[in-house]
Design a protein around this motif. Sequence first.
Motif, PDB file in Angstrom:
ATOM      1  N   ASN A 177       0.368  -0.957   0.130  1.00  0.00           N
ATOM      2  CA  ASN A 177      -0.608   0.434  -0.314  1.00  0.00           C
ATOM      3  C   ASN A 177       0.919   0.896  -0.102  1.00  0.00           C
ATOM      4  O   ASN A 177       1.620   0.989   0.862  1.00  0.00           O
ATOM      5  CB  ASN A 177      -0.784  -0.101   1.374  1.00  0.00           C
ATOM      6  CG  ASN A 177      -1.859   1.002   1.232  1.00  0.00           C
ATOM      7  OD1 ASN A 177      -1.450   2.207   0.623  1.00  0.00           O
ATOM      8  ND2 ASN A 177      -3.391   0.740   1.354  1.00  0.00           N
ATOM      9  N   ASP A 227      -0.267   5.091  13.019  1.00  0.00           N
ATOM     10  CA  ASP A 227      -1.008   4.755  12.750  1.00  0.00           C
ATOM     11  C   ASP A 227      -2.302   3.869  13.026  1.00  0.00           C
ATOM     12  O   ASP A 227      -3.331   4.618  12.775  1.00  0.00           O
ATOM     13  CB  ASP A 227      -0.478   4.422  11.101  1.00  0.00           C
ATOM     14  CG  ASP A 227      -2.049   4.266  10.479  1.00  0.00           C
ATOM     15  OD1 ASP A 227      -2.214   3.593   9.494  1.00  0.00           O
ATOM     16  OD2 ASP A 227      -2.326   5.318   9.791  1.00  0.00           O
ATOM     17  N   ARG A 228      -2.101   2.924  13.509  1.00  0.00           N
ATOM     18  CA  ARG A 228      -2.864   1.862  14.197  1.00  0.00           C
ATOM     19  C   ARG A 228      -3.125   1.423  15.220  1.00  0.00           C
ATOM     20  O   ARG A 228      -1.680   0.791  15.827  1.00  0.00           O
ATOM     21  CB  ARG A 228      -3.174   1.072  12.892  1.00  0.00           C
ATOM     22  CG  ARG A 228      -3.346   1.163  11.430  1.00  0.00           C
ATOM     23  CD  ARG A 228      -3.516  -0.346  10.656  1.00  0.00           C
ATOM     24  NE  ARG A 228      -3.772   0.133   9.490  1.00  0.00           N
ATOM     25  CZ  ARG A 228      -3.766  -1.139   8.626  1.00  0.00           C
ATOM     26  NH1 ARG A 228      -3.616  -2.095   8.700  1.00  0.00           N
ATOM     27  NH2 ARG A 228      -4.319  -0.671   6.663  1.00  0.00           N
ATOM     28  N   ARG A 230     -12.877   5.869  11.337  1.00  0.00           N
ATOM     29  CA  ARG A 230     -13.804   6.363  10.159  1.00  0.00           C
ATOM     30  C   ARG A 230     -15.022   6.346   9.980  1.00  0.00           C
ATOM     31  O   ARG A 230     -15.967   7.562   9.340  1.00  0.00           O
ATOM     32  CB  ARG A 230     -12.888   6.303   9.052  1.00  0.00           C
ATOM     33  CG  ARG A 230     -11.599   7.068   8.944  1.00  0.00           C
ATOM     34  CD  ARG A 230     -10.325   6.334   8.255  1.00  0.00           C
ATOM     35  NE  ARG A 230      -9.098   6.886   8.232  1.00  0.00           N
ATOM     36  CZ  ARG A 230      -7.613   6.141   8.088  1.00  0.00           C
ATOM     37  NH1 ARG A 230      -8.037   5.709   6.665  1.00  0.00           N
ATOM     38  NH2 ARG A 230      -6.738   6.283   8.175  1.00  0.00           N
ATOM     39  N   PHE A 237      -9.593  -1.168   1.742  1.00  0.00           N
ATOM     40  CA  PHE A 237      -8.775  -0.541   1.823  1.00  0.00           C
ATOM     41  C   PHE A 237      -7.524  -0.842   0.658  1.00  0.00           C
ATOM     42  O   PHE A 237      -6.741  -0.309  -0.266  1.00  0.00           O
ATOM     43  CB  PHE A 237      -7.318  -0.426   2.888  1.00  0.00           C
ATOM     44  CG  PHE A 237      -7.743   0.248   4.014  1.00  0.00           C
ATOM     45  CD1 PHE A 237      -6.763   0.366   5.729  1.00  0.00           C
ATOM     46  CD2 PHE A 237      -8.439   1.381   4.125  1.00  0.00           C
ATOM     47  CE1 PHE A 237      -8.123   1.277   6.522  1.00  0.00           C
ATOM     48  CE2 PHE A 237      -9.126   2.234   4.700  1.00  0.00           C
ATOM     49  CZ  PHE A 237      -8.229   1.733   6.218  1.00  0.00           C
ATOM     50  N   ASN A 270      -9.918   5.323   2.401  1.00  0.00           N
ATOM     51  CA  ASN A 270      -8.769   5.872   2.175  1.00  0.00           C
ATOM     52  C   ASN A 270      -8.169   5.777   0.160  1.00  0.00           C
ATOM     53  O   ASN A 270      -9.195   5.304  -0.389  1.00  0.00           O
ATOM     54  CB  ASN A 270      -7.581   4.209   2.227  1.00  0.00           C
ATOM     55  CG  ASN A 270      -7.520   3.216   1.547  1.00  0.00           C
ATOM     56  OD1 ASN A 270      -8.596   3.156   0.509  1.00  0.00           O
ATOM     57  ND2 ASN A 270      -6.604   2.487   1.238  1.00  0.00           N
ATOM     58  N   ASP A 294      -5.741   9.523   2.813  1.00  0.00           N
ATOM     59  CA  ASP A 294      -4.497   9.369   2.340  1.00  0.00           C
ATOM     60  C   ASP A 294      -3.679  10.511   2.203  1.00  0.00           C
ATOM     61  O   ASP A 294      -2.736  11.217   2.452  1.00  0.00           O
ATOM     62  CB  ASP A 294      -4.353   7.873   1.786  1.00  0.00           C
ATOM     63  CG  ASP A 294      -4.336   6.909   3.288  1.00  0.00           C
ATOM     64  OD1 ASP A 294      -4.217   6.832   3.997  1.00  0.00           O
ATOM     65  OD2 ASP A 294      -4.305   5.654   2.233  1.00  0.00           O
ATOM     66  N   GLN A 322      -2.711  12.945   5.354  1.00  0.00           N
ATOM     67  CA  GLN A 322      -1.896  12.513   6.261  1.00  0.00           C
ATOM     68  C   GLN A 322      -0.583  13.023   6.792  1.00  0.00           C
ATOM     69  O   GLN A 322       0.208  12.731   5.504  1.00  0.00           O
ATOM     70  CB  GLN A 322      -2.143  11.037   6.616  1.00  0.00           C
ATOM     71  CG  GLN A 322      -3.000  10.415   6.781  1.00  0.00           C
ATOM     72  CD  GLN A 322      -3.249   8.962   7.504  1.00  0.00           C
ATOM     73  OE1 GLN A 322      -2.873   8.691   8.890  1.00  0.00           O
ATOM     74  NE2 GLN A 322      -4.100   8.057   6.923  1.00  0.00           N
TER      75      GLN A 322
END
Length: 346
Positions: A75, A149-150, A198, A223, A249, A277, A294
């Motif tokens: 990604n 991020d996560r 989100r 995603f 995303n 993103d 981001q």
Amino acid sequence: VSRTHATIVDVARAARVSTATVSRALNGTGQVAPQTRRRVEAAVRELGYEPNRIARSLVMNTTHTIALLLPDISNPFFPDLVKGVQLLAEERRYALLLANTGADPGKEREYLRTLRGKLVDGIILVGLALSGSDIAEALGPGVPVVALDRSIDVPDASLVQVDHRGGARRATSHLLELGHRLVAHVTGPRHLRLTAERVAGYREALADAGAPVEAGLVVPADFTEDGGYAAIDGLLGRGARFTAVFAANDLSAIGTMAALKRLGLRVPEDVSVVGFDDIHLSAYTSPPLTTMRQPTYEMGRRSAELLIGAIEAGSAAAGETITFDAELVVRGSTSPPPGAGAGGLS
Ligand code: RIB
């Protein structure tokens, strides 16, 4: 051909000192007379001696190495995140080990065990499919971790992230400000907390504007481009009516635009699309994608700063959550909804 390396014993013999004196001279620890230091350094040069890094790590109980575990290196969101971590680590003279787990719990467990065995000084985790107790068991005690991020399911682990909910709210309100009322949402992977955040931001924006919040317009995806494509294909196949899409995303936004075009709908004339993103590609899609940028590089850098700070303070990277704002980047994929009866699905 056997690799014969000079050892610390060879250096000590050549310099006519003990191995302890060689260590002190090379590590700058303890007293060494100048002429002795010069003899040791001359012996090191003549013998081409290189301190054994593994032995040194065991003695100093540090490898000056951190690791970064990623869920999906394919990604294009992740390279800038890695760059931020890597450049900060280099500035602080730490090596970086990178692992791509495919968000597979078995791989995560295997990598965490391997990293523990390599005595890495700390680990940055971009989420984990493993749950709390499994993480603790695989990580073992005393290894500082920072989530990036996560979030991860580890009590008081620090987290560096974007404001997922606020960013989603802003993306959706951009569409509402253009006049859209029927806004679909293509979600992220269901197991991620940021997916729910989100969705919540999307719903809050609709509710704040008095726009309809229809469950049928929230479509699960993952995603990926294919996931976005399939989500829109399914929505249109069910005859759903909407004039705009917020995709969780950029990759699923790109799949969304491909599906709309494939089914004869123009972007943005018939349906507006916003992503999340701002990957590099998003400025070059057709039309260029409106999205939420981001601060990926900065977040990567900040997570490495947090981790190395904890390593050098000898503490766990305790429960700090650092949240960056996402920024709306308006490009060509959004416009006011189509006039009454002129195309679109209003
Ligand atoms: O595109 C990849 C997505 O997963 C991004 O939105 C990022 O937040 C990561 O979690």
